[in-house]
Design an enzyme around this catalytic site. Sequence first.
Site, PDB file in Angstrom:
ATOM      1  N   SER A  59       0.793  -1.229   0.000  1.00 33.99           N
ATOM      2  CA  SER A  59       0.000   0.000   0.000  1.00 33.99           C
ATOM      3  C   SER A  59       0.823   1.275   0.000  1.00 33.99           C
ATOM      4  O   SER A  59       0.348   2.322  -0.446  1.00 33.99           O
ATOM      5  CB  SER A  59      -0.938   0.005   1.213  1.00 33.99           C
ATOM      6  OG  SER A  59      -0.202  -0.158   2.411  1.00 33.99           O
ATOM      7  N   ASP A 354      -3.275   7.918   8.309  1.00 32.39           N
ATOM      8  CA  ASP A 354      -4.206   6.975   8.929  1.00 32.39           C
ATOM      9  C   ASP A 354      -3.458   6.152   9.979  1.00 32.39           C
ATOM     10  O   ASP A 354      -2.454   6.612  10.521  1.00 32.39           O
ATOM     11  CB  ASP A 354      -4.908   6.108   7.876  1.00 32.39           C
ATOM     12  CG  ASP A 354      -3.938   5.246   7.065  1.00 32.39           C
ATOM     13  OD1 ASP A 354      -2.745   5.156   7.440  1.00 32.39           O
ATOM     14  OD2 ASP A 354      -4.369   4.655   6.060  1.00 32.39           O
ATOM     15  N   HIS A 357      -0.173   4.615   7.346  1.00 28.27           N
ATOM     16  CA  HIS A 357       0.494   5.243   6.209  1.00 28.27           C
ATOM     17  C   HIS A 357       0.860   6.707   6.471  1.00 28.27           C
ATOM     18  O   HIS A 357       0.065   7.453   7.059  1.00 28.27           O
ATOM     19  CB  HIS A 357      -0.400   5.149   4.974  1.00 28.27           C
ATOM     20  CG  HIS A 357      -0.857   3.748   4.686  1.00 28.27           C
ATOM     21  ND1 HIS A 357      -2.091   3.283   5.100  1.00 28.27           N
ATOM     22  CD2 HIS A 357      -0.237   2.728   4.056  1.00 28.27           C
ATOM     23  CE1 HIS A 357      -2.221   2.019   4.720  1.00 28.27           C
ATOM     24  NE2 HIS A 357      -1.110   1.650   4.093  1.00 28.27           N
TER      25      HIS A 357
END
Length: 390
Positions: A59, A354, A357
């Site tokens: 991600s 978040d 990240h």
Amino acid sequence: MCLTMTNMNMNPKNIFLLSLNVFFFFFFCLGSCEGKRKRYDDGGDEGTIIKGMFVFGSSLVDNGNNNFLEKSSAKADYLPYGIDLAAGPSGRFTNGKNVIDLLGTYLGLPSSIPPFFDPSTKGTNIVRGVNYASGGSGILDDTGSIAGNVTSLNKQIKNFEEVTLPELRRLMRRRHGRKKISSLLDNYLFVVGSGGNDYSFNYFLTNSDPQLITLQTFTANLTATLSTQLKKLYSLGARKMVVISVNPLGCSPMVTANNEGECIEILNQAAQLFNLNLKTLVDDIKPQIPLSNIVFLNSYNIINDIISQPASQGFIEAAMPCCEVPSRNEGGNGILCKKEGKTCPNRTNHVFFDGLHPTEAVNVIIASKAYASQLQTEVYPTNVLQLANL
């Protein structure tokens, strides 16, 4: 201060399960380095230094692939993700640009790298490269099952080999005749950013008995698997590669939220062990792939320095996420932002967007250091600018 396993008297699995429940841009680099690199022209003719990027990983470097995957819970296709992008949510797991976007800007690429699963990623749209990264995935095939449908690193490489490469060959033959595809890929950057999920959502989540599979054994196997994957990319034509370290896993908000805001040292130790192996691999693998050059980007050190002294780099909040992150009891997973949830008013002074990240502000620092840092504690054995000119 970080807590050790002895302090907590708990095993790594229990600790991790509990954890689940500014703008410092280096303008001088863009200006001073501009004369050292050639800019793209629209035709992508020979003579340009880096013609594009092929990106593999999780991600942290995914720019929208998971948007197209059914039955995947690892998605960032909704606000507040992309809140600082003109086009809004794109599948990037941050408020704005990720490291790949920013590195592309430094390299003079004319546009962002398209995600593999986007139906429009074909024909001339692949000439500048393709992004195969998938949020929730890992180096190991079984990593990511907790997120449902994700694309493992092996599958990402297979997508490059079986789908993109044949089409790229056809396009290049039209332009360059019968010149070997391997030499035509010499000036593409291959970026691999994977490994963190193999610890967070595999080893520490599923390993019920650390005595049977020790952290050292798991890390050695993980490194050996990545070594094989890098050799595979080399066999397909990769010559300039960047491998990205695992970030400080134990200091992410998803981990510290239920640990009184404190980092968990065993998770950071796991990341450091892998990163040490990865740096060593850069040297050890060279005789086996002699025509290649690999840069190790130590994002762990870069982020750890920011967390340790946030104010020195323009940050105020280094522990709490910028967006609303619902816990499992609140219907979330402790990682992703709440859909249409609130965000902090100033994203440039937060380290994390978040539960896992970094914000774009942190990505800017990572990308700028990847491109031009002279410190081998940050980039080894050289930086991306020097790699591009080799």
